[in-house]
Design a protein around this motif. Sequence first.
Motif, PDB file in Angstrom:
ATOM      1  N   THR A   1       3.758  -7.809  -2.080  1.00  0.00           N
ATOM      2  CA  THR A   1       2.891  -7.367  -3.286  1.00  0.00           C
ATOM      3  C   THR A   1       1.857  -6.153  -3.049  1.00  0.00           C
ATOM      4  O   THR A   1       1.469  -5.619  -3.961  1.00  0.00           O
ATOM      5  CB  THR A   1       2.273  -8.795  -3.978  1.00  0.00           C
ATOM      6  N   SER A   2       1.174  -6.343  -1.688  1.00  0.00           N
ATOM      7  CA  SER A   2       0.062  -5.541  -1.500  1.00  0.00           C
ATOM      8  C   SER A   2       0.589  -3.971  -1.583  1.00  0.00           C
ATOM      9  O   SER A   2      -0.241  -3.192  -1.293  1.00  0.00           O
ATOM     10  CB  SER A   2      -0.599  -6.075  -0.252  1.00  0.00           C
ATOM     11  N   PHE A   3       1.968  -3.791  -1.258  1.00  0.00           N
ATOM     12  CA  PHE A   3       2.412  -2.499  -1.001  1.00  0.00           C
ATOM     13  C   PHE A   3       1.985  -1.772  -2.347  1.00  0.00           C
ATOM     14  O   PHE A   3       1.877  -0.231  -2.150  1.00  0.00           O
ATOM     15  CB  PHE A   3       3.853  -2.343  -1.152  1.00  0.00           C
ATOM     16  N   ASN A   4       1.909  -2.188  -3.324  1.00  0.00           N
ATOM     17  CA  ASN A   4       1.153  -1.308  -4.773  1.00  0.00           C
ATOM     18  C   ASN A   4      -0.109  -1.664  -5.111  1.00  0.00           C
ATOM     19  O   ASN A   4      -0.475  -1.668  -6.316  1.00  0.00           O
ATOM     20  CB  ASN A   4       2.410  -1.924  -5.669  1.00  0.00           C
ATOM     21  N   HIS A   5      -0.878  -1.965  -4.037  1.00  0.00           N
ATOM     22  CA  HIS A   5      -2.195  -2.011  -4.317  1.00  0.00           C
ATOM     23  C   HIS A   5      -2.943  -0.852  -4.661  1.00  0.00           C
ATOM     24  O   HIS A   5      -2.618   0.493  -4.399  1.00  0.00           O
ATOM     25  CB  HIS A   5      -3.062  -2.745  -2.995  1.00  0.00           C
ATOM     26  N   THR A   6      -3.920  -1.258  -5.671  1.00  0.00           N
ATOM     27  CA  THR A   6      -4.616   0.112  -6.410  1.00  0.00           C
ATOM     28  C   THR A   6      -5.252   0.963  -5.260  1.00  0.00           C
ATOM     29  O   THR A   6      -5.465   2.246  -5.247  1.00  0.00           O
ATOM     30  CB  THR A   6      -5.461  -0.385  -7.278  1.00  0.00           C
ATOM     31  N   ARG A   7      -5.894   0.379  -4.226  1.00  0.00           N
ATOM     32  CA  ARG A   7      -6.532   1.123  -3.179  1.00  0.00           C
ATOM     33  C   ARG A   7      -5.397   1.439  -2.093  1.00  0.00           C
ATOM     34  O   ARG A   7      -4.762   0.689  -1.547  1.00  0.00           O
ATOM     35  CB  ARG A   7      -7.615   0.054  -2.369  1.00  0.00           C
ATOM     36  N   PRO A   8      -5.445   2.679  -1.802  1.00  0.00           N
ATOM     37  CA  PRO A   8      -4.472   3.292  -0.940  1.00  0.00           C
ATOM     38  C   PRO A   8      -4.491   2.548   0.504  1.00  0.00           C
ATOM     39  O   PRO A   8      -3.512   2.491   1.105  1.00  0.00           O
ATOM     40  CB  PRO A   8      -4.686   4.869  -1.019  1.00  0.00           C
ATOM     41  N   GLU A   9      -5.719   2.339   0.883  1.00  0.00           N
ATOM     42  CA  GLU A   9      -6.003   1.917   2.324  1.00  0.00           C
ATOM     43  C   GLU A   9      -5.362   0.565   2.441  1.00  0.00           C
ATOM     44  O   GLU A   9      -4.758  -0.086   3.439  1.00  0.00           O
ATOM     45  CB  GLU A   9      -7.257   1.929   2.859  1.00  0.00           C
ATOM     46  N   ILE A  10      -5.620  -0.191   1.544  1.00  0.00           N
ATOM     47  CA  ILE A  10      -4.923  -1.631   1.404  1.00  0.00           C
ATOM     48  C   ILE A  10      -3.413  -1.608   1.378  1.00  0.00           C
ATOM     49  O   ILE A  10      -2.687  -2.125   2.458  1.00  0.00           O
ATOM     50  CB  ILE A  10      -5.521  -2.591   0.437  1.00  0.00           C
ATOM     51  N   ALA A  11      -2.785  -0.726   0.682  1.00  0.00           N
ATOM     52  CA  ALA A  11      -1.571  -0.640   0.668  1.00  0.00           C
ATOM     53  C   ALA A  11      -0.854  -0.113   2.021  1.00  0.00           C
ATOM     54  O   ALA A  11       0.217  -0.738   2.452  1.00  0.00           O
ATOM     55  CB  ALA A  11      -0.945   0.516  -0.602  1.00  0.00           C
TER      56      ALA A  11
ATOM     57  N   VAL B   1      -9.787  -8.657   2.696  1.00  0.00           N
ATOM     58  CA  VAL B   1      -8.221  -8.194   2.567  1.00  0.00           C
ATOM     59  C   VAL B   1      -8.076  -7.463   3.865  1.00  0.00           C
ATOM     60  O   VAL B   1      -6.948  -7.550   4.553  1.00  0.00           O
ATOM     61  CB  VAL B   1      -8.072  -7.286   1.441  1.00  0.00           C
ATOM     62  N   ARG B   2      -8.923  -6.381   4.013  1.00  0.00           N
ATOM     63  CA  ARG B   2      -8.621  -5.465   5.412  1.00  0.00           C
ATOM     64  C   ARG B   2      -8.395  -6.455   6.797  1.00  0.00           C
ATOM     65  O   ARG B   2      -7.581  -6.372   7.805  1.00  0.00           O
ATOM     66  CB  ARG B   2      -9.626  -4.557   5.588  1.00  0.00           C
ATOM     67  N   LEU B   3      -9.550  -7.167   7.036  1.00  0.00           N
ATOM     68  CA  LEU B   3      -9.622  -8.171   8.028  1.00  0.00           C
ATOM     69  C   LEU B   3      -8.370  -8.946   7.893  1.00  0.00           C
ATOM     70  O   LEU B   3      -7.753  -9.186   8.955  1.00  0.00           O
ATOM     71  CB  LEU B   3     -10.809  -9.027   7.953  1.00  0.00           C
ATOM     72  N   ALA B   4      -7.864  -9.614   7.050  1.00  0.00           N
ATOM     73  CA  ALA B   4      -6.752 -10.352   6.861  1.00  0.00           C
ATOM     74  C   ALA B   4      -5.261  -9.456   7.351  1.00  0.00           C
ATOM     75  O   ALA B   4      -4.702  -9.874   8.220  1.00  0.00           O
ATOM     76  CB  ALA B   4      -6.561 -11.124   5.371  1.00  0.00           C
ATOM     77  N   LEU B   5      -5.412  -8.333   6.897  1.00  0.00           N
ATOM     78  CA  LEU B   5      -4.235  -7.383   7.144  1.00  0.00           C
ATOM     79  C   LEU B   5      -4.165  -7.003   8.595  1.00  0.00           C
ATOM     80  O   LEU B   5      -3.182  -6.820   9.392  1.00  0.00           O
ATOM     81  CB  LEU B   5      -4.113  -6.421   6.162  1.00  0.00           C
ATOM     82  N   ASN B   6      -5.513  -6.902   8.974  1.00  0.00           N
ATOM     83  CA  ASN B   6      -5.479  -6.791  10.607  1.00  0.00           C
ATOM     84  C   ASN B   6      -5.197  -7.937  11.388  1.00  0.00           C
ATOM     85  O   ASN B   6      -4.519  -7.511  12.570  1.00  0.00           O
ATOM     86  CB  ASN B   6      -6.848  -6.073  10.712  1.00  0.00           C
ATOM     87  N   LEU B   7      -5.539  -9.110  11.241  1.00  0.00           N
ATOM     88  CA  LEU B   7      -5.365 -10.279  12.045  1.00  0.00           C
ATOM     89  C   LEU B   7      -3.925 -10.811  11.686  1.00  0.00           C
ATOM     90  O   LEU B   7      -3.487 -11.435  12.984  1.00  0.00           O
ATOM     91  CB  LEU B   7      -6.304 -11.476  11.583  1.00  0.00           C
ATOM     92  N   ILE B   8      -3.237 -10.623  10.620  1.00  0.00           N
ATOM     93  CA  ILE B   8      -1.977 -11.354  10.667  1.00  0.00           C
ATOM     94  C   ILE B   8      -1.105 -10.806  11.552  1.00  0.00           C
ATOM     95  O   ILE B   8      -0.460 -12.071  12.190  1.00  0.00           O
ATOM     96  CB  ILE B   8      -1.323 -10.876   9.078  1.00  0.00           C
ATOM     97  N   PRO B   9      -0.879  -9.546  12.035  1.00  0.00           N
ATOM     98  CA  PRO B   9       0.226  -9.398  13.368  1.00  0.00           C
ATOM     99  C   PRO B   9      -0.219  -9.890  14.400  1.00  0.00           C
ATOM    100  O   PRO B   9       0.440 -10.091  15.244  1.00  0.00           O
ATOM    101  CB  PRO B   9      -0.001  -7.881  13.207  1.00  0.00           C
ATOM    102  N   LEU B  10      -1.616 -10.133  14.639  1.00  0.00           N
ATOM    103  CA  LEU B  10      -2.139 -10.881  15.960  1.00  0.00           C
ATOM    104  C   LEU B  10      -1.728 -12.455  15.892  1.00  0.00           C
ATOM    105  O   LEU B  10      -1.329 -12.936  17.058  1.00  0.00           O
ATOM    106  CB  LEU B  10      -3.524 -10.674  16.182  1.00  0.00           C
TER     107      LEU B  10
END
Length: 93
Positions: free
Chosen positions: A35-45, A10-19
Amino acid sequence: LKLTLVLKLVRLALNLIPLILTPELASNVVADIATSFNHTRPEIAQMAITSFYQICLKYPDALRAGFATLNVKSKLEEGDIGIQQAVLALMTE
């Protein structure tokens, strides 16, 4: 072990999408990112909020969908400083 792998993906996808973002891709992923704005993990949100800015640059219509999902007041009242910083950076840009 599986949860750690999923979080890394998930972190990889969120980092690559803007690129690799194009206007068409932005229109397709805006709902998932919002939808990921409300993720239970703060770093993902936090990463989702940060990626959302890049999506808005390529696809301005995302603002309407994203801000409807992003409850700015509650995010600023949360205890996680990373989320607060991401929201404030998004708002100032």
